[in-house]
Structures are given as structure tokens and as C-alpha cells.
Scaffold this motif. Structure first.
Motif, PDB file in Angstrom:
ATOM      1  N   GLN A 142      24.270  53.482  25.449  1.00 28.94           N
ATOM      2  CA  GLN A 142      23.977  55.065  24.095  1.00 28.94           C
ATOM      3  C   GLN A 142      25.041  55.574  23.493  1.00 28.94           C
ATOM      4  OE1 GLN A 142      20.406  58.862  24.210  1.00 28.94           O
ATOM      5  NE2 GLN A 142      20.547  57.462  27.433  1.00 28.94           N
ATOM      6  N   ILE A 143      26.146  55.112  24.018  1.00 24.94           N
ATOM      7  CA  ILE A 143      27.398  55.452  23.424  1.00 24.94           C
ATOM      8  C   ILE A 143      27.710  54.647  22.243  1.00 24.94           C
ATOM      9  CG2 ILE A 143      29.926  55.662  24.124  1.00 24.94           C
ATOM     10  CD1 ILE A 143      29.675  55.946  26.586  1.00 24.94           C
ATOM     11  N   ASP A 171      23.537  54.961  29.638  1.00 21.58           N
ATOM     12  CA  ASP A 171      24.753  55.926  29.050  1.00 21.58           C
ATOM     13  C   ASP A 171      25.788  54.804  28.305  1.00 21.58           C
ATOM     14  OD1 ASP A 171      23.888  57.960  30.011  1.00 21.58           O
ATOM     15  OD2 ASP A 171      25.375  58.261  31.292  1.00 21.58           O
ATOM     16  N   ILE A 175      26.011  62.034  25.594  1.00 21.10           N
ATOM     17  CA  ILE A 175      25.995  61.009  26.915  1.00 21.10           C
ATOM     18  C   ILE A 175      27.305  61.340  27.143  1.00 21.10           C
ATOM     19  CG2 ILE A 175      25.668  58.534  26.427  1.00 21.10           C
ATOM     20  CD1 ILE A 175      22.634  60.573  25.419  1.00 21.10           C
ATOM     21  N   GLY A 189      28.364  62.311  30.864  1.00 18.53           N
ATOM     22  CA  GLY A 189      28.066  62.297  32.491  1.00 18.53           C
ATOM     23  C   GLY A 189      28.704  61.320  33.106  1.00 18.53           C
ATOM     24  N   HIS A 223      25.351  65.413  31.541  1.00 14.63           N
ATOM     25  CA  HIS A 223      25.121  65.530  30.391  1.00 14.63           C
ATOM     26  C   HIS A 223      24.310  66.878  29.784  1.00 14.63           C
ATOM     27  CE1 HIS A 223      24.919  61.170  30.031  1.00 14.63           C
ATOM     28  NE2 HIS A 223      24.679  61.244  31.330  1.00 14.63           N
ATOM     29  N   TYR A 257      21.228  49.663  26.557  1.00 17.56           N
ATOM     30  CA  TYR A 257      20.513  50.911  25.741  1.00 17.56           C
ATOM     31  C   TYR A 257      19.251  50.420  26.789  1.00 17.56           C
ATOM     32  CZ  TYR A 257      18.632  54.020  23.175  1.00 17.56           C
ATOM     33  OH  TYR A 257      17.656  55.453  22.119  1.00 17.56           O
ATOM     34  N   HIS A 265      26.096  64.382  37.253  1.00 19.48           N
ATOM     35  CA  HIS A 265      26.067  62.668  36.705  1.00 19.48           C
ATOM     36  C   HIS A 265      25.350  63.505  35.409  1.00 19.48           C
ATOM     37  CE1 HIS A 265      26.692  59.288  34.183  1.00 19.48           C
ATOM     38  NE2 HIS A 265      25.225  59.600  34.144  1.00 19.48           N
ATOM     39  N   GLU A 266      23.695  63.998  35.717  1.00 24.64           N
ATOM     40  CA  GLU A 266      23.089  64.306  35.046  1.00 24.64           C
ATOM     41  C   GLU A 266      23.052  65.319  34.341  1.00 24.64           C
ATOM     42  OE1 GLU A 266      21.257  61.932  33.464  1.00 24.64           O
ATOM     43  OE2 GLU A 266      21.762  61.198  35.071  1.00 24.64           O
ATOM     44  N   ASN A 324      26.450  52.541  34.608  1.00 28.13           N
ATOM     45  CA  ASN A 324      26.142  53.418  33.883  1.00 28.13           C
ATOM     46  C   ASN A 324      26.325  53.027  32.385  1.00 28.13           C
ATOM     47  OD1 ASN A 324      24.019  55.543  34.842  1.00 28.13           O
ATOM     48  ND2 ASN A 324      25.160  55.876  35.772  1.00 28.13           N
TER      49      ASN A 324
END
Length: 325
Positions: free
Chosen positions: A224-225, A221, A162, A165, A124, A218, A120-121, A213
Motif C-alpha cells: 500500500q505504501i 503495508d 499506511i 503502522g 494506522h 498488496y 501497529h493498528e 509488513n
């Protein structure tokens, strides 16, 4: 083993010189950390093929005298459920019920979890580099993983960095679902039921991570999306303030769930999310203040082409004094 023993000896020698009050030395750490621990390990393993055939309970009528012994299971991290193993030697887990402690299988599932988090990371990090940003560090820790990405200050670039991920988790879900469908149609469930159960467990772990996620809290993810989508219409600062406000509400709700369920783990997670959302809100206020500052016309950032603001907003890396561009 020889390298491990030498490393223990060296660590003991360093501790003896650096912290003599501890009373540690190279020979002491080598004897206890390598010699005695190795003897205990081997004897604990040998008890399974000896004591686990003498003491314990037989759940299954196997063609031997193997037995399940809870005390040996604790000592050997799950190997003491020996009758279970002889009944089904192809199983990755030794404890078949929730109360049969099997630390080895728990570690295997934990490794699967962190493997998915690492993928996943990487999603990103690679997406951030694709749009011209910087991504040099990925950190895994008990609450998950963090890819330190610095995409260009554009909403589209941030959104892709973002969203990549969770898209990795979506891809894994499709792949694992295909394996499970093939296992059902080709008869793999009967031939290798434990392997199919392992794939199913990984599918649920991946699905749980994906859903969590994507929560609009916030700095997850999902939050942040939401911030990146709001950025298109509201600007960088206002979108961050709105997303972090929503994140604080979500974190407060998660904290209420932790209190209701008396879950320390959920409480720690809620506290972390609340702290990060508050920090993001403060950052949004700073960005809003900077956005209102007058600009140095005739100059532009090479990345975003924006004119730099006037004022002592920059910090020298050496003397730590603020200055104007």
C-alpha cells in the motif's frame, strides 16, 4: 467466579429455549462448565506439589525432590516441568527445551504478538484521523490485525495513514534495542536473565512483523505504501492496478514457498494475500472506468474538490437502486 457461573447458567437456559434438540439446560451447563471444571482445575494444580515430587525425572540437583513430568505438563499447560521451575523459579517459562511443551508461555508470547499488532493498528487509525479520515474499527484475528481506515482520497493522506503502522514498529525496535543495550552495560543480563530474554524475544517478534509488513505485496503495508507513492505520478486507479499486480506476483511467490516448505500456514497467508490483491485489482479497474466518465461541472466533492462523474454509479442505501447525482 459468581458472575461466570451465572453467565453459564443463563447461556444454558437460552440454549434450552432456543435449541431444545441440543439437550442443554441451565443447571447442566453450570455443573459441567463451572463446578466440575473448577474441581478438575484445582486438582490438576495440586498434583504439581504432590505427584511432581514423586514421579518424573530430575534434570537439576535442587534442594528438594521436585521432578519433571511430561504428562502433568500436558495436563497443567506447562507446570509439570517442576524441576525446571525449582532450579530457576524466576523464569516465566517452565519448559526450557523446544520439546518441553509449555502452553502457558506460548500464550504469553502470543499475547505479546497481539499487543504489538494492536499498537501497529492504532498507528494506522490515529494517523488516519490526524489527516481528517475515519477510523472507527480495529479487528484482531489469527492472521494478524486490520484497522479499517478511510483516509481522504489524497496520496499524501493515504501514504501517512499506511506508513504510520510500520513507524510504530520502528519506534518499538528503537525502544527495545535501548533496553537491551542498557541491560548489557548495567549487568541486568546477569541479575534478571529471563526478563532480558523476554525483551529479546519481543524484539524479534516486532522485527519479524516489521519486515513482513514492509513486503511490497498488496494489501500489506509495503504494497500500500508503493501504491501511495505511485499515486503521485500515475493517479489513483493506475497506481492501484500496478500495486495489486505486483501483489499478485508476490503472493504467487509466497504460495510457491508454501508448497516447497509444505507449510499450511504460509499457504493460507498466500491465498489470503492473492485474493485481496485480486479484489484490489478489480477495484482499480472500476476506478479507471469511473475516471473516464464525463463529469458534472459546477459541482465538487467537499473533500477532494473533484467534480462527480455522470452516470448511474451511486447506490441507494434503502431501495438498492442505482442513480445519477
Amino acid at each position: 467466579p459468581m458472575v461466570f457461573g451465572a453467565a453459564l447458567y443463563a447461556a444454558g437456559a437460552v440454549l434450552e429455549a432456543a435449541a431444545p434438540a441440543l439437550g442443554t439446560s441451565g443447571p447442566q451447563l453450570f455443573v459441567w462448565g463451572f463446578c466440575i471444571s473448577t474441581v478438575v482445575l484445582y486438582h490438576a494444580t495440586f498434583t504439581i506439589n504432590s505427584l511432581a515430587h514423586l514421579w518424573g525425572r530430575r534434570r537439576y540437583a535442587t534442594h528438594d525432590d521436585s521432578r519433571n513430568n511430561g504428562w502433568l505438563a500436558l495436563l497443567t499447560f506447562g507446570e509439570g516441568w517442576h524441576n525446571n521451575h525449582h532450579h530457576y523459579p524466576g523464569a516465566a517459562r517452565q519448559g526450557f527445551y523446544w520439546w518441553e511443551v509449555d502452553l502457558t508461555y506460548a500464550v504469553l508470547r502470543l499475547l505479546a504478538l497481539f499487543g504489538i499488532v494492536l499498537l501497529h493498528e492504532f498507528g494506522h487509525a490515529l494517523a488516519c484521523r490526524q489527516v481528517g479520515g475515519q477510523a472507527e474499527l480495529i479487528v484482531l484475528w489469527p492472521l494478524g490485525g486490520v484497522a479499517y481506515v478511510n483516509p481522504p482520497t489524497r496520496p499524501g493522506a493515504t501514504l501517512w495513514s499506511i506508513a504510520a503502522g510500520p513507524l510504530v514498529n520502528v519506534g518499538l525496535a528503537i525502544l527495545l534495542s535501548g533496553v537491551l543495550v542498557a541491560a548489557k552495560s548495567l549487568g541486568w543480563r546477569a541479575a534478571w536473565p529471563d526478563a532480558v530474554a523476554c525483551v529479546r524475544a519481543i524484539w524479534f517478534i516486532n522485527a519479524g512483523l516489521l519486515v513482513f509488513n514492509l513486503l511490497p505485496v498488496y494489501p500489506l503495508d509495503g504494497g500500500q505504501i508503493v501504491r501511495s507513492l505511485l499515486w503521485f505520478g500515475l493517479g489513483r486507479a493506475r497506481s492501484l492496478q500496478m500495486a495489486t499486480s505486483l501483489g499478485m506476483v508476490g503472493a504467487a511467490g509466497l504460495l510457491a514457498v508454501a508448497i516447497w516448505t509444505q507449510s499450511v500456514w504460509i499457504g493460507i497467508m498466500a491465498g489470503f494475500l492473492l485474493l485481496q490483491a485480486w479484489r484490489g485489482f478489480q477495484q482499480g479497474r472500476v476506478l479507471a472506468h469511473v475516471a473516464k466518465c464525463p463529469r458534472h461541472h459546477g459541482y465538487a466533492c467537499p473533500a477532494c474538490q473533484a467534480a462527480p462523474p455522470q452516470g448511474a454509479l451511486w447506490l441507494c442505501g434503502k431501495c438498492r437502486q442505482r442513480f445519477d447525482t
